[in-house]
Motif scaffolding. Structure first.
Motif, PDB file in Angstrom:
ATOM      1  N   ASP A 123     -14.459   3.636   1.752  1.00  0.00           N
ATOM      2  CA  ASP A 123     -14.452   3.398   0.311  1.00  0.00           C
ATOM      3  C   ASP A 123     -13.099   2.911  -0.205  1.00  0.00           C
ATOM      4  O   ASP A 123     -12.987   2.499  -1.364  1.00  0.00           O
ATOM      5  CB  ASP A 123     -14.830   4.684  -0.441  1.00  0.00           C
ATOM      6  N   HIS A 124     -12.072   2.958   0.643  1.00  0.00           N
ATOM      7  CA  HIS A 124     -10.723   2.612   0.192  1.00  0.00           C
ATOM      8  C   HIS A 124     -10.590   1.096   0.019  1.00  0.00           C
ATOM      9  O   HIS A 124     -10.917   0.325   0.920  1.00  0.00           O
ATOM     10  CB  HIS A 124      -9.700   3.103   1.223  1.00  0.00           C
ATOM     11  N   PRO A 125     -10.102   0.643  -1.113  1.00  0.00           N
ATOM     12  CA  PRO A 125     -10.021  -0.809  -1.360  1.00  0.00           C
ATOM     13  C   PRO A 125      -9.135  -1.551  -0.379  1.00  0.00           C
ATOM     14  O   PRO A 125      -9.348  -2.750  -0.132  1.00  0.00           O
ATOM     15  CB  PRO A 125      -9.467  -0.888  -2.792  1.00  0.00           C
ATOM     16  N   ALA A 126      -8.138  -0.886   0.214  1.00  0.00           N
ATOM     17  CA  ALA A 126      -7.220  -1.572   1.135  1.00  0.00           C
ATOM     18  C   ALA A 126      -7.920  -2.076   2.382  1.00  0.00           C
ATOM     19  O   ALA A 126      -7.438  -3.019   3.042  1.00  0.00           O
ATOM     20  CB  ALA A 126      -6.079  -0.634   1.535  1.00  0.00           C
ATOM     21  N   PHE A 127      -9.079  -1.473   2.724  1.00  0.00           N
ATOM     22  CA  PHE A 127      -9.739  -1.810   3.986  1.00  0.00           C
ATOM     23  C   PHE A 127     -11.048  -2.564   3.784  1.00  0.00           C
ATOM     24  O   PHE A 127     -11.794  -2.765   4.743  1.00  0.00           O
ATOM     25  CB  PHE A 127     -10.010  -0.527   4.783  1.00  0.00           C
ATOM     26  N   LYS A 128     -11.315  -3.007   2.562  1.00  0.00           N
ATOM     27  CA  LYS A 128     -12.586  -3.670   2.280  1.00  0.00           C
ATOM     28  C   LYS A 128     -12.676  -5.062   2.886  1.00  0.00           C
ATOM     29  O   LYS A 128     -13.764  -5.537   3.251  1.00  0.00           O
ATOM     30  CB  LYS A 128     -12.802  -3.759   0.765  1.00  0.00           C
ATOM     31  N   LYS A 129     -11.540  -5.743   3.000  1.00  0.00           N
ATOM     32  CA  LYS A 129     -11.538  -7.116   3.527  1.00  0.00           C
ATOM     33  C   LYS A 129     -11.045  -7.138   4.970  1.00  0.00           C
ATOM     34  O   LYS A 129     -10.246  -6.300   5.373  1.00  0.00           O
ATOM     35  CB  LYS A 129     -10.658  -8.013   2.660  1.00  0.00           C
ATOM     36  N   LYS A 145     -17.317  -3.151  13.108  1.00  0.00           N
ATOM     37  CA  LYS A 145     -16.229  -3.637  12.259  1.00  0.00           C
ATOM     38  C   LYS A 145     -16.737  -3.746  10.828  1.00  0.00           C
ATOM     39  O   LYS A 145     -17.685  -4.476  10.531  1.00  0.00           O
ATOM     40  CB  LYS A 145     -15.742  -4.999  12.754  1.00  0.00           C
ATOM     41  N   SER A 146     -16.115  -2.980   9.943  1.00  0.00           N
ATOM     42  CA  SER A 146     -16.456  -3.007   8.523  1.00  0.00           C
ATOM     43  C   SER A 146     -15.184  -3.272   7.754  1.00  0.00           C
ATOM     44  O   SER A 146     -14.285  -2.421   7.707  1.00  0.00           O
ATOM     45  CB  SER A 146     -17.072  -1.668   8.107  1.00  0.00           C
ATOM     46  N   GLY A 147     -15.049  -4.449   7.165  1.00  0.00           N
ATOM     47  CA  GLY A 147     -13.779  -4.833   6.556  1.00  0.00           C
ATOM     48  C   GLY A 147     -12.727  -4.911   7.648  1.00  0.00           C
ATOM     49  O   GLY A 147     -12.907  -5.614   8.643  1.00  0.00           O
ATOM     50  N   SER A 148     -11.626  -4.183   7.477  1.00  0.00           N
ATOM     51  CA  SER A 148     -10.575  -4.172   8.505  1.00  0.00           C
ATOM     52  C   SER A 148     -10.627  -2.909   9.351  1.00  0.00           C
ATOM     53  O   SER A 148      -9.695  -2.615  10.097  1.00  0.00           O
ATOM     54  CB  SER A 148      -9.197  -4.313   7.855  1.00  0.00           C
ATOM     55  N   ASN A 170      -7.445  -2.417  20.908  1.00  0.00           N
ATOM     56  CA  ASN A 170      -6.053  -2.273  21.336  1.00  0.00           C
ATOM     57  C   ASN A 170      -5.343  -1.333  20.373  1.00  0.00           C
ATOM     58  O   ASN A 170      -4.852  -1.750  19.324  1.00  0.00           O
ATOM     59  CB  ASN A 170      -5.348  -3.627  21.367  1.00  0.00           C
ATOM     60  N   PRO A 171      -5.290  -0.052  20.708  1.00  0.00           N
ATOM     61  CA  PRO A 171      -4.714   0.904  19.755  1.00  0.00           C
ATOM     62  C   PRO A 171      -3.233   0.671  19.486  1.00  0.00           C
ATOM     63  O   PRO A 171      -2.743   1.006  18.407  1.00  0.00           O
ATOM     64  CB  PRO A 171      -4.947   2.249  20.445  1.00  0.00           C
ATOM     65  N   ARG A 172      -2.521   0.114  20.441  1.00  0.00           N
ATOM     66  CA  ARG A 172      -1.085  -0.122  20.247  1.00  0.00           C
ATOM     67  C   ARG A 172      -0.819  -1.195  19.200  1.00  0.00           C
ATOM     68  O   ARG A 172       0.242  -1.196  18.572  1.00  0.00           O
ATOM     69  CB  ARG A 172      -0.426  -0.522  21.571  1.00  0.00           C
ATOM     70  N   GLU A 173      -1.772  -2.095  19.021  1.00  0.00           N
ATOM     71  CA  GLU A 173      -1.589  -3.183  18.069  1.00  0.00           C
ATOM     72  C   GLU A 173      -2.265  -2.919  16.736  1.00  0.00           C
ATOM     73  O   GLU A 173      -2.159  -3.721  15.808  1.00  0.00           O
ATOM     74  CB  GLU A 173      -2.117  -4.496  18.671  1.00  0.00           C
ATOM     75  N   SER A 174      -2.965  -1.804  16.642  1.00  0.00           N
ATOM     76  CA  SER A 174      -3.611  -1.464  15.372  1.00  0.00           C
ATOM     77  C   SER A 174      -2.563  -0.930  14.398  1.00  0.00           C
ATOM     78  O   SER A 174      -1.657  -0.184  14.778  1.00  0.00           O
ATOM     79  CB  SER A 174      -4.687  -0.407  15.609  1.00  0.00           C
ATOM     80  N   ASP A 175      -2.683  -1.312  13.140  1.00  0.00           N
ATOM     81  CA  ASP A 175      -1.749  -0.791  12.141  1.00  0.00           C
ATOM     82  C   ASP A 175      -1.885   0.725  12.030  1.00  0.00           C
ATOM     83  O   ASP A 175      -0.890   1.449  11.992  1.00  0.00           O
ATOM     84  CB  ASP A 175      -2.013  -1.438  10.777  1.00  0.00           C
ATOM     85  N   ILE A 176      -3.133   1.178  11.971  1.00  0.00           N
ATOM     86  CA  ILE A 176      -3.397   2.604  11.789  1.00  0.00           C
ATOM     87  C   ILE A 176      -4.426   3.048  12.834  1.00  0.00           C
ATOM     88  O   ILE A 176      -5.432   2.364  13.050  1.00  0.00           O
ATOM     89  CB  ILE A 176      -3.922   2.902  10.373  1.00  0.00           C
TER      90      ILE A 176
END
Length: 518
Positions: A342-348, A416-419, A443-449
């Motif tokens: 639901d967080h807007p930061a991850f919608k796209k 994959k839903s948004g980002s 690739n967890p090492r390259e994921s932001d979060i």
């Protein structure tokens, strides 16, 4: 089948023990291990346990491999070793089934000189207090009181006076995370061998001191102080046969039983030395009680996710602690994932990349398999067991990967839903290793979060983190113990009763196992 198993065990012992004769000690191996929360609505049934019988038990202990240094020191008689991923309270039928199978196998390998009793120590069972103590009493009734029993446990287990009395040599891990778990099991076995080979048998004295402290494991990690120095002090009180071993149990805070509290146990052949060692460690434990802090920064969920989004370090790991399946959570609480989606930061799709590991959903996984990689799915998962905090979560997105394992192993899909990349599993799961992610194309090492349902990070994730925070989220293993409705633990208890008076930490000697005490 049982006769064939016993014959198989006999021939395994002969093949790997060319010197086997009547002079070699006969040592059985048995145990049931699970860490189970009474604050979770989940119930653990027999299908949650992975059971080894006969020769397969040897695969669990590298120090008993065919080319090990001690394999020829005894006739080894494996019976049943069963272990489950931490979860909810064990059904009484499951407990009775596993115990009965163990006792039957023990009866078929008598007589015995020793038993390696390999348990966790935080099993909860419907309608039964102190299951490990009950289990050991029933073992004693089969094998007798002359047999020397050596027990190995997780330091987050609980040691009742009954358990301490009916075992002879008891030890636990000294590291959290438990990087020394196999070393500790070997210590239990080598101590047992030493006493049997020397003819000294049971140690003359056992000391047991309850320490009224109950803390989550995330506050008692030996990576940091004061746990590091507390456990580091153990070798200094061990003095050969005078004090053979010493152990400190932190116990398990997510079960509501009188036995749940810290404990120190020491044993050896010198009464004064055994008592002094126990009192020294118990007083050390009590003295540093106010110094225990979380092993990582903690925050509310809102604070944790905003900190991660603002960070330029990756992967920024967030521990979703309240429903940690490796501590006894149901594993299917959707509270956190609902907020992420639901967080807007991850919608796209071009938002901060986030991996969430994981949420169980059998029907979701089956539907995803029918659709196939590259297809779109819109379905719900989670909250089948623990829906107290949020309902099943709707996950709508593209199927990026499907891992369809062999029968009995995990099946998972990535959507994959948004980002956000959500790992949905057929059964609840814990993701500990980089390979858990890379085999799904992540690739967890390259994921932001990276968000994992865990508390303190296991070594591989700990080494991978660029930054880390523990989110204080709801669930059956809530880190805020003040939120738990304790009814049966002994009070006063620190930190629930922070202003309690100093307890009596004088030594209490536990009687020998020569008499079964129920």
């Amino acid at each position: 089948m049982l006769i064939l198993s016993v014959v198989s065990i006999f021939f395994f012992g002969c093949a790997n023990n060319p010197k086997s004769d009547s002079d070699l000690p006969r040592i059985a191996m048995a145990g049931i291990a699970i860490e189970s929360s009474t604050f979770s609505p989940a119930v653990s049934h027999e299908d949650a346990f992975r059971t080894h019988t006969g020769d397969s038990i040897f695969s669990l202990y590298p120090f008993l491999s065919p080319d090990s240094s001690i394999i020829n020191e005894a006739t080894w008689l494996p019976t049943l070793r069963s272990r489950a991923m931490p979860g909810g309270i064990v059904s009484r039928a499951t407990y009775e089934s596993l115990v009965t199978q163990t006792l039957e196998r023990l009866a078929n390998v008598l007589p015995l000189d020793g038993l390696f009793f390999d348990i966790h120590g935080a099993m909860s069972v419907e309608g039964l207090d102190d299951p490990e103590g009950d289990f050991l009493v029933r073992v004693r009734e089969v094998i007798g009181t002359d047999v020397v029993i050596s027990t190995c446990m997780d330091l987050h287990g609980s040691v009742s006076p009954r358990l301490a009395q009916n075992t002879d040599l008891i030890t636990c891990y000294r590291l959290a995370p438990h990087e020394d778990f196999m070393e500790s099991k070997k210590r239990a076995v080598t101590n047992l061998l030493a006493r049997l080979k020397s003819g000294k048998g049971k140690p003359a004295y056992k000391a047991w001191i309850p320490v009224p402290i109950l803390l989550p494991g995330e506050k008692t990690s030996t990576r940091i102080e004061p746990g590091k120095s507390l456990y580091g002090a153990i070798p200094s009180v061990i003095d050969g046969e005078k004090v053979m071993d010493a152990s400190i149990w932190m116990s398990y805070p997510w079960a509501d039983e009188p036995r749940n509290h810290g404990v120190v146990v020491t044993y050896g052949d010198d009464k004064a030395a055994v008592g002094k060692a126990a009192e020294e460690l118990a007083n050390h434990f009590w003295r540093v009680r106010h110094d225990f802090e979380f092993v990582a920064p903690t925050a509310s969920w809102e604070e944790a996710i905003q900190t991660a989004i603002a960070s330029d370090k990756k992967p920024f790991i967030i521990s979703d602690t309240g429903d940690n399946p490796t501590a006894g959570g149901a594993g299917d609480v959707t509270w956190t994932l609902t907020r992420i989606l639901d967080h807007p930061a991850f919608k796209k799709a071009n938002g901060p990349s986030l991996i969430y590991a994981s949420i169980p959903g059998k029907a979701f996984v089956d539907q995803a398999k029918e659709i196939g990689v590259g297809g779109l799915i819109d379905a719900t998962a989670g909250a089948e067991i623990d829906d107290r905090y949020a309902p099943p979560v709707r996950i709508k997105g593209e199927i990026m990967a499907i891992e369809d394992q062999d029968e009995g192993r995990q099946t998972a899909v990535v959507v994959k839903s948004g980002s956000v990349s959500v790992i949905v599993t057929k059964r609840r799961a814990a993701y500990h290793y980089e390979n858990d992610f890379t085999r799904l194309g992540l690739n967890p090492r390259e994921s932001d979060i990276l968000i994992v349902k865990i508390g303190y990070l296991v070594p591989e994730l700990y080494d991978m983190r660029a930054d880390w925070i523990m989110a204080l989220t709801p669930g059956g293993v809530n880190q805020d113990l003040m939120q738990l409705d304790y009814q049966r633990i002994n009070r006063p208890m620190f930190p629930l009763d922070a202003d309690m008076e100093d307890p009596d930490l004088s030594v209490r000697y536990i009687s020998s196992s020569d008499e079964i005490k129920r």
